[in-house]
Design an enzyme around this catalytic site. Structure first.
Site, short mmCIF file in Angstrom:
data_model
loop_
_atom_site.label_atom_id
_atom_site.label_comp_id
_atom_site.label_asym_id
_atom_site.label_seq_id
_atom_site.Cartn_x
_atom_site.Cartn_y
_atom_site.Cartn_z
N ASP A 96 0.89 -1.17 0.00
CA ASP A 96 0.00 0.00 0.00
C ASP A 96 0.92 1.22 0.00
O ASP A 96 1.81 1.32 0.85
CB ASP A 96 -0.88 -0.02 1.27
CG ASP A 96 -1.98 1.03 1.23
OD1 ASP A 96 -3.14 0.67 1.41
OD2 ASP A 96 -1.67 2.24 1.03
N ASP A 137 -15.45 -11.04 -7.72
CA ASP A 137 -16.80 -10.51 -7.46
C ASP A 137 -17.09 -9.33 -8.39
O ASP A 137 -18.21 -8.84 -8.42
CB ASP A 137 -16.90 -10.06 -5.99
CG ASP A 137 -18.30 -9.62 -5.60
OD1 ASP A 137 -19.25 -10.42 -5.81
OD2 ASP A 137 -18.45 -8.49 -5.09
N GLU A 174 -18.47 -5.68 -16.41
CA GLU A 174 -19.66 -5.58 -15.59
C GLU A 174 -20.26 -4.20 -15.78
O GLU A 174 -19.56 -3.20 -15.70
CB GLU A 174 -19.20 -5.76 -14.15
CG GLU A 174 -20.20 -5.58 -13.08
CD GLU A 174 -19.50 -5.55 -11.72
OE1 GLU A 174 -20.15 -5.25 -10.75
OE2 GLU A 174 -18.28 -5.81 -11.67
N HIS A 203 -20.93 -9.25 -7.99
CA HIS A 203 -20.77 -8.00 -7.23
C HIS A 203 -21.70 -7.99 -6.00
O HIS A 203 -22.53 -7.10 -5.84
CB HIS A 203 -21.07 -6.78 -8.13
CG HIS A 203 -20.37 -5.53 -7.65
ND1 HIS A 203 -19.79 -4.64 -8.50
CD2 HIS A 203 -20.16 -5.04 -6.40
CE1 HIS A 203 -19.27 -3.64 -7.80
NE2 HIS A 203 -19.49 -3.86 -6.52
N ILE A 204 -21.50 -9.00 -5.16
CA ILE A 204 -22.34 -9.13 -3.97
C ILE A 204 -21.53 -9.06 -2.68
O ILE A 204 -22.08 -9.23 -1.59
CB ILE A 204 -23.13 -10.47 -3.97
CG1 ILE A 204 -22.17 -11.66 -4.09
CG2 ILE A 204 -24.20 -10.46 -5.04
CD1 ILE A 204 -22.80 -12.97 -3.70
#
Ligand code: NAD
Length: 328
Positions: free
Chosen positions: A170, A255, A260, A286-287
């Site tokens: 990060d 996901d 999409e 995408h849940i």
């Protein structure tokens, strides 16, 4: 009475609260409206997946706030919102745990071949071919987390519960923070070569698009498993398909996808959906953030931001400054 547009389904308790306080227009269901037909009078938007472009914002002269129900803001033109004096807010943390737990639903699905096993049982096949459903355990393996924010940190904590060693990369997180979370801060190239499971939690930005491409996939372990619950576009899907087909990595579970539609009201209707034929790829639509708990928290949080702004206050979690000098 204020007029509020709610783009997609939200928690029914929160919707009831909003309906008690304002005139509500829904962007879904049997009473669905087309936003541009009502945009002239809308004071606030609670936004899940619909795209709020510059043109849409410009067609909303009364609009004071676009309250994202969630954290990603890549479906809102933030610059346009700022120029029009419209706050954009998020509900940080509301679905972090939901997404982090889904990472393990996906990872374990792949590790234990759950989709294949379930479809075989549904086909009436209990034991035939069972020998090739040998999985792998998470305990003792290394989890590599790309993006050590709210979700990445929660994934780290759960991974440690499974007995995994955790690496994180990060550009903002400090070594002290990462070490305090029980993980080791490493550069991306170290993470991708050392991790057994790689989970992506960085935002989709021009600089992070295709951050995992052919080169990165080629450097992963042949046994590596990659999970993306962040945003489609972070992984080059053509390169991923090739890597899975050629056995460069063991598997993947996503996901989110590049193709999409960001509009969840019309999700993945493009048929045939090619990704389903990629070997070793587990997909959910995408849940990851969709749990009862997260839904209630994101709904309550976005409605709280709307109430603050409509009462003339600054919001709690803005991603822009609608009061910037340019708007004075
Ligand atoms: P966050 O802002 O708390 O954390 C993101 C982290 O990524 C930050 O620490 C940031 O410094 C880091 N980062 C930025 N650029 C990076 C890079 N090049 N390499 C590595 N790290 C980088 O966000 P969060 O709440 O943890 O959410 C993470 C992602 O999950 C977002 O993109 C969000 O859209 C997505 N998300 C998906 C779902 C879903 O339903 N699938 C739900 C919620 C959130």
């Amino acid at each position: 009475m204020s007029e509020i547009y709610v783009s997609d389904p939200i928690h029914p308790d929160v919707l009831a609260d909003i309906q008690a306080a304002a005139t509500v227009h829904l962007g879904y269901g049997p009473h669905k409206v087309d936003y541009l037909d009502i945009s002239a009078n809308i004071d606030a938007v609670i936004l899940r997946a619909e795209n709020f472009t510059r043109d849409i914002i410009a067609a909303s002269p009364q609009l004071k706030i676009i309250a994202r129900h969630g954290v990603g803001t890549n479906n809102v033109d933030i610059d346009a919102a700022t120029e029009h004096g419209v706050w954009v807010t998020t509900t940080p943390g509301a679905n972090s745990n939901a997404v982090a737990e889904h990472v393990f639903a996906l990872l374990l699905s792949g590790a234990r071949r759950v989709p294949t096993a379930v479809s075989r049982v549904h086909a009436g096949n209990w034991s035939e071919g069972k020998a090739d459903l040998i999985g792998f355990e998470l305990s003792g393996r290394t989890m590599g987390i790309i993006g050590f924010g709210a979700i990445g940190r929660r994934v780290a904590a759960i991974a440690q519960g499974f007995g995994m060693t955790v690496l994180a990369c990060d550009p903002v997180a400090t070594e002290k923070e990462v070490t305090a979370a029980g993980a080791r801060l490493v550069p991306l190239d170290v993470l991708i070569t050392e991790a057994d499971a790689i989970s992506i939690h960085a935002p989709l930005l021009p600089s992070t698009r295709h951050m995992i491409g052919a080169q990165e996939l080629a450097r992963m372990k042949k046994t590596a498993f990659i999970v993306n619950t962040s945003r489609g576009g972070l992984v080059d899907e053509s390169a991923l398909a090739a890597a899975l087909t050629e056995g460069l990595i063991a598997g993947a579970a996503f996901d989110v996808l590049e193709a999409e539609s960001i509009d969840m009201k019309d999700p993945l209707t493009h048929t045939p959906f090619p990704h389903t034929t990629i070997p070793g790829l587990v997909l959910t639509p995408h849940i990851a953030g969709q749990t009862e708990e997260a839904f209630l928290e994101a709904g309550t949080g976005s409605w709280a931001e709307v109430k603050l702004v409509l009462a003339g206050h600054a919001p709690t979690h803005p991603v822009n400054n609608a009061l910037s000098p340019a708007n004075a």
